[in-house]
Design a protein around this motif. Structure first.
Motif, PDB file in Angstrom:
ATOM      1  N   LEU A 152      -4.466  43.118  82.505  1.00 47.56           N
ATOM      2  CA  LEU A 152      -3.717  42.747  81.307  1.00 47.56           C
ATOM      3  C   LEU A 152      -4.526  43.019  80.048  1.00 47.56           C
ATOM      4  O   LEU A 152      -3.991  43.534  79.048  1.00 47.56           O
ATOM      5  N   ALA A 153      -5.805  42.686  80.077  1.00 50.37           N
ATOM      6  CA  ALA A 153      -6.656  42.935  78.910  1.00 50.37           C
ATOM      7  C   ALA A 153      -6.796  44.425  78.631  1.00 50.37           C
ATOM      8  O   ALA A 153      -6.756  44.862  77.477  1.00 50.37           O
TER       9      ALA A 153
ATOM     10  N   VAL B  33      -7.429  38.333  71.900  1.00 53.02           N
ATOM     11  CA  VAL B  33      -6.908  38.684  73.232  1.00 53.02           C
ATOM     12  C   VAL B  33      -7.656  37.925  74.316  1.00 53.02           C
ATOM     13  O   VAL B  33      -7.040  37.302  75.203  1.00 53.02           O
TER      14      VAL B  33
ATOM     15  N   VAL C 283      -4.636  46.806  79.362  1.00 53.06           N
ATOM     16  CA  VAL C 283      -3.369  47.317  78.828  1.00 53.06           C
ATOM     17  C   VAL C 283      -3.199  46.931  77.364  1.00 53.06           C
ATOM     18  O   VAL C 283      -2.821  47.750  76.517  1.00 53.06           O
ATOM     19  N   VAL C 284      -3.485  45.666  77.056  1.00 54.56           N
ATOM     20  CA  VAL C 284      -3.294  45.190  75.686  1.00 54.56           C
ATOM     21  C   VAL C 284      -4.272  45.860  74.735  1.00 54.56           C
ATOM     22  O   VAL C 284      -3.892  46.352  73.654  1.00 54.56           O
ATOM     23  N   LEU C 285      -5.542  45.904  75.102  1.00 56.78           N
ATOM     24  CA  LEU C 285      -6.549  46.472  74.210  1.00 56.78           C
ATOM     25  C   LEU C 285      -6.416  47.977  74.076  1.00 56.78           C
ATOM     26  O   LEU C 285      -6.881  48.554  73.083  1.00 56.78           O
TER      27      LEU C 285
ATOM     28  N   THR D 259      -3.683  49.464  73.574  1.00 55.76           N
ATOM     29  CA  THR D 259      -2.612  49.718  72.605  1.00 55.76           C
ATOM     30  C   THR D 259      -2.888  49.126  71.231  1.00 55.76           C
ATOM     31  O   THR D 259      -2.145  49.399  70.292  1.00 55.76           O
ATOM     32  N   LEU D 260      -3.921  48.303  71.115  1.00 57.38           N
ATOM     33  CA  LEU D 260      -4.233  47.633  69.851  1.00 57.38           C
ATOM     34  C   LEU D 260      -5.548  48.150  69.283  1.00 57.38           C
ATOM     35  O   LEU D 260      -6.376  48.695  70.017  1.00 57.38           O
TER      36      LEU D 260
END
Length: 273
Positions: free
Chosen positions: A118-119, A136, A121-123, A125-126
């Protein structure tokens, strides 16, 4: 002053040493963290006591500055995680009903997803700024803290002194801060130490994968990533941040054990009185 066992002294002294290195990094560092002083992976010398890294920068200086970066980011992240997780956990445990179900189910859904995936994927895109990384990681680690805080609040909320506080007309905030938090603090201290170590490992892993703290900023994970190829040539530079993480984890666990024992004795004496 809480009683201190002899076995606690090395860990507490080690923790103070790490904090001192982080605070006084500009004074302790022989060189600027990005200054090239020699060839890549040079042997230890008077100019570079631990040798140089893959770009010829002083390894000792980058390790010192990496201590400041890793500890400061980890501390802020742990505080964010505990503020969010403890607040939501206490509210869910005290209020119960549909609010408890909503908070708990959303928390379970987030926890069902592997944290590292999850981290990543999120990082991915950000923007990889320090603020985004802290937020995060803080939100992800808050899910673990929330479960502990909710369980503690549920048990404490069933006690008689909470009913007395409610009958006095005390507000929710007063009950959480003056009744729930003091009684849950000993366990939360141990949980904070555990989460601090996990966040430090998590942050270092993300930096090692290139999604954490970005170069040229020095941190322990980035230091291991930059020098990992040196292991093939017998260069031990990549092992230094791993050793630092292991030592800091031992020191924090020792400190948490001392504080937990001290707080437990203090509240036990208060309850006896």
């Amino acid at each position: 002053m809480p009683a201190m066992k002899l076995s606690h002294l090395p860990g507490i002294a080690g923790f103070i040493l790490f904090v001192g290195v982080a605070l006084f990094a500009p004074l302790l560092s022989p060189h600027a963290p990005d200054q090239v002083i020699g060839i890549a992976w040079d042997q230890p010398s008077m100019l570079a006591p631990l040798g140089t890294d893959n770009l010829g920068r002083d390894l000792l200086s980058r390790l010192i500055w990496g201590t400041r970066t890793s500890l400061s980011v980890t501390m802020v992240t742990a505080l964010v995680a505990f503020i969010i997780g403890t607040t939501l956990g206490f509210i869910a445990g005290v209020m119960g009903g549909w609010l408890d179900q909503l908070i708990s189910r959303v928390n379970d859904v987030v926890m069902a997803i592997p944290t590292l995936i999850l981290a990543l994927v999120v990082l991915a895109t950000l923007p990889k700024s320090l603020g985004v990384i802290i937020l995060v990681l803080g939100l992800l680690e808050a899910t673990r803290i929330l479960r502990v805080a909710r369980a503690l609040a549920t048990d404490i909320a069933a006690m008689e002194f909470i009913d007395v506080a409610r009958m006095r007309g005390e507000r929710l905030g007063w009950i959480l801060l003056r009744e729930i938090l003091p009684n849950a603090l000993p366990i939360l201290i141990a949980e904070f130490a555990l989460r601090f170590v996990f966040i430090l490992l998590f942050l270092s892993a993300l930096s090692f994968l290139g999604l954490g703290i970005q170069p040229p900023t020095a941190d322990w994970g980035g230091l291991a990533r930059d020098n990992k190829d040196g292991i093939l040539f017998g260069i031990w530079a990549a092992l230094l941040p791993g050793a630092a993480i292991a030592l800091l984890a031992l020191c924090i666990n020792t400190l948490a054990d001392w504080l937990l024992g001290a707080n437990t004795r203090a509240w036990g004496a208060r309850a006896h009185d």
